[in-house]
Design a protein around this motif. Structure first.
Motif, PDB file in Angstrom:
ATOM      1  N   LEU A 123     -22.267  48.263  84.028  1.00 50.10           N
ATOM      2  CA  LEU A 123     -21.291  47.784  83.052  1.00 50.10           C
ATOM      3  C   LEU A 123     -21.958  46.877  82.023  1.00 50.10           C
ATOM      4  CD1 LEU A 123     -18.382  46.641  85.428  1.00 50.10           C
ATOM      5  CD2 LEU A 123     -18.509  48.768  84.118  1.00 50.10           C
ATOM      6  N   SER A 124     -21.487  46.977  80.790  1.00 49.88           N
ATOM      7  CA  SER A 124     -21.900  46.064  79.717  1.00 49.88           C
ATOM      8  C   SER A 124     -20.634  45.482  79.117  1.00 49.88           C
ATOM      9  CB  SER A 124     -22.664  46.809  78.621  1.00 49.88           C
ATOM     10  OG  SER A 124     -23.858  47.334  79.129  1.00 49.88           O
ATOM     11  N   GLY A 125     -20.615  44.160  78.956  1.00 47.68           N
ATOM     12  CA  GLY A 125     -19.429  43.514  78.405  1.00 47.68           C
ATOM     13  C   GLY A 125     -19.792  42.430  77.421  1.00 47.68           C
ATOM     14  N   ARG A 126     -18.760  41.929  76.750  1.00 47.42           N
ATOM     15  CA  ARG A 126     -18.964  40.821  75.809  1.00 47.42           C
ATOM     16  C   ARG A 126     -17.649  40.095  75.600  1.00 47.42           C
ATOM     17  NH1 ARG A 126     -20.929  44.669  71.517  1.00 47.42           N
ATOM     18  NH2 ARG A 126     -22.737  43.428  71.973  1.00 47.42           N
ATOM     19  N   ALA A 127     -17.777  38.856  75.135  1.00 46.94           N
ATOM     20  CA  ALA A 127     -16.593  38.051  74.845  1.00 46.94           C
ATOM     21  C   ALA A 127     -16.937  36.974  73.840  1.00 46.94           C
ATOM     22  CB  ALA A 127     -16.060  37.404  76.121  1.00 46.94           C
ATOM     23  N   LYS A 128     -15.916  36.544  73.133  1.00 42.56           N
ATOM     24  CA  LYS A 128     -16.029  35.408  72.227  1.00 42.56           C
ATOM     25  C   LYS A 128     -14.942  34.418  72.634  1.00 42.56           C
ATOM     26  CE  LYS A 128     -16.422  34.084  67.493  1.00 42.56           C
ATOM     27  NZ  LYS A 128     -17.333  34.357  66.426  1.00 42.56           N
ATOM     28  N   THR A 129     -15.338  33.178  72.883  1.00 40.02           N
ATOM     29  CA  THR A 129     -14.391  32.151  73.304  1.00 40.02           C
ATOM     30  C   THR A 129     -14.134  31.178  72.157  1.00 40.02           C
ATOM     31  OG1 THR A 129     -16.044  30.565  74.086  1.00 40.02           O
ATOM     32  CG2 THR A 129     -15.376  32.295  75.636  1.00 40.02           C
ATOM     33  N   LYS A 130     -13.377  30.141  72.447  1.00 32.67           N
ATOM     34  CA  LYS A 130     -13.100  29.115  71.438  1.00 32.67           C
ATOM     35  C   LYS A 130     -14.373  28.386  71.008  1.00 32.67           C
ATOM     36  CE  LYS A 130      -8.473  28.256  73.207  1.00 32.67           C
ATOM     37  NZ  LYS A 130      -7.617  27.318  73.933  1.00 32.67           N
ATOM     38  N   SER A 131     -15.362  28.320  71.935  1.00 32.97           N
ATOM     39  CA  SER A 131     -16.545  27.519  71.635  1.00 32.97           C
ATOM     40  C   SER A 131     -17.879  28.252  71.779  1.00 32.97           C
ATOM     41  CB  SER A 131     -16.561  26.294  72.555  1.00 32.97           C
ATOM     42  OG  SER A 131     -16.527  26.710  73.906  1.00 32.97           O
ATOM     43  N   GLY A 132     -17.857  29.528  72.090  1.00 27.86           N
ATOM     44  CA  GLY A 132     -19.112  30.248  72.260  1.00 27.86           C
ATOM     45  C   GLY A 132     -18.873  31.737  72.445  1.00 27.86           C
ATOM     46  N   SER A 133     -19.918  32.433  72.876  1.00 27.14           N
ATOM     47  CA  SER A 133     -19.800  33.868  73.116  1.00 27.14           C
ATOM     48  C   SER A 133     -20.818  34.263  74.177  1.00 27.14           C
ATOM     49  CB  SER A 133     -20.047  34.656  71.830  1.00 27.14           C
ATOM     50  OG  SER A 133     -21.370  34.437  71.371  1.00 27.14           O
ATOM     51  N   PHE A 134     -20.626  35.444  74.757  1.00 27.42           N
ATOM     52  CA  PHE A 134     -21.610  35.939  75.702  1.00 27.42           C
ATOM     53  C   PHE A 134     -21.642  37.454  75.730  1.00 27.42           C
ATOM     54  CE2 PHE A 134     -17.892  35.649  78.531  1.00 27.42           C
ATOM     55  CZ  PHE A 134     -17.944  36.850  79.232  1.00 27.42           C
ATOM     56  N   GLU A 135     -22.775  37.952  76.195  1.00 28.26           N
ATOM     57  CA  GLU A 135     -22.946  39.363  76.506  1.00 28.26           C
ATOM     58  C   GLU A 135     -23.284  39.432  77.981  1.00 28.26           C
ATOM     59  OE1 GLU A 135     -25.373  41.666  73.956  1.00 28.26           O
ATOM     60  OE2 GLU A 135     -24.374  40.938  72.154  1.00 28.26           O
ATOM     61  N   ALA A 136     -22.810  40.488  78.658  1.00 24.47           N
ATOM     62  CA  ALA A 136     -22.986  40.583  80.103  1.00 24.47           C
ATOM     63  C   ALA A 136     -23.463  41.968  80.514  1.00 24.47           C
ATOM     64  CB  ALA A 136     -21.664  40.268  80.795  1.00 24.47           C
ATOM     65  N   ARG A 137     -24.221  41.994  81.622  1.00 29.03           N
ATOM     66  CA  ARG A 137     -24.657  43.257  82.253  1.00 29.03           C
ATOM     67  C   ARG A 137     -24.439  43.091  83.751  1.00 29.03           C
ATOM     68  NH1 ARG A 137     -26.039  47.698  80.344  1.00 29.03           N
ATOM     69  NH2 ARG A 137     -27.813  47.994  81.695  1.00 29.03           N
ATOM     70  N   TYR A 138     -23.768  44.075  84.347  1.00 27.99           N
ATOM     71  CA  TYR A 138     -23.516  44.073  85.783  1.00 27.99           C
ATOM     72  C   TYR A 138     -23.896  45.451  86.329  1.00 27.99           C
ATOM     73  CZ  TYR A 138     -20.212  40.595  83.898  1.00 27.99           C
ATOM     74  OH  TYR A 138     -19.621  39.575  83.195  1.00 27.99           O
ATOM     75  N   ILE A 139     -24.569  45.483  87.477  1.00 29.69           N
ATOM     76  CA  ILE A 139     -25.007  46.743  88.070  1.00 29.69           C
ATOM     77  C   ILE A 139     -24.819  46.665  89.584  1.00 29.69           C
ATOM     78  CG2 ILE A 139     -26.990  48.270  88.476  1.00 29.69           C
ATOM     79  CD1 ILE A 139     -28.148  47.256  85.820  1.00 29.69           C
ATOM     80  N   GLY A 140     -24.393  47.797  90.182  1.00 27.53           N
ATOM     81  CA  GLY A 140     -24.260  47.842  91.630  1.00 27.53           C
ATOM     82  C   GLY A 140     -23.797  49.186  92.126  1.00 27.53           C
ATOM     83  N   GLU A 141     -23.622  49.272  93.426  1.00 25.11           N
ATOM     84  CA  GLU A 141     -23.184  50.500  94.083  1.00 25.11           C
ATOM     85  C   GLU A 141     -21.671  50.459  94.271  1.00 25.11           C
ATOM     86  OE1 GLU A 141     -25.336  53.030  94.876  1.00 25.11           O
ATOM     87  OE2 GLU A 141     -26.893  51.828  93.926  1.00 25.11           O
TER      88      GLU A 141
END
Length: 148
Positions: free
Chosen positions: A96-114
């Motif tokens: 999975l690849s995700g992202r978000a923008k908050t009131k004070s910052g932002s992030f990108e995410a990567r999650y992997i599993g079975e």
């Protein structure tokens, strides 16, 4: 045979096919459908605590998607924003690849599993940008009953 009878036969056949496909995927242990999920992430230097949120993960024909409202230890609406992501399931491995923008910052995410028909476990990293600085935090996502 009339049009009405033919329509009913086609509808019944479509329902039977759908049930058989779903049963086949379940019997083979493939992940398909809506799964309850829980994400747990470590505390960041600029947050009051760690994160533990529930959301729903959708997997259809090898494609995954999710969306979750961001919360924080400061309260359910303190973070603001929504994390959204997509991914692929191949051979029981979900990425999975995700992202978000908050009131004070932002992030990108990567999650992997079975992941299987009963659920699974993913691990990953969120890479945050907050006030011009970059931070990383580890996360875990428990999918379904978490047995995998």
């Amino acid at each position: 045979m009339g049009d009405h009878e033919m329509s009913r036969i086609i509808l019944v056949a479509a329902v039977v096919v759908e049930l058989l496909v779903g049963a086949d995927a379940q019997a083979q242990g493939r992940a398909e459908g809506s799964y309850p999920a829980v994400i747990s992430c470590d505390k960041l230097p600029f947050t009051a605590g760690s994160v533990r949120d529930r959301f729903v993960l959708e997997i259809t024909s090898g494609k995954a998607a999710y969306s979750r409202k961001l919360t924080s230890a400061d309260g359910p609406d303190a973070a603001g924003g929504t994390e959204t992501g997509t991914g692929r399931l191949s051979g029981g491995r979900l990425s999975l690849s995700g992202r978000a923008k908050t009131k004070s910052g932002s992030f990108e995410a990567r999650y992997i599993g079975e992941v299987s028909g009963t659920g699974g476990l993913l691990t990953g990293i969120q890479t945050w940008t907050y006030r011009g600085q970059s931070y990383q935090r580890p996360c875990q996502i428990s999918v379904g009953d978490g047995r995998g």
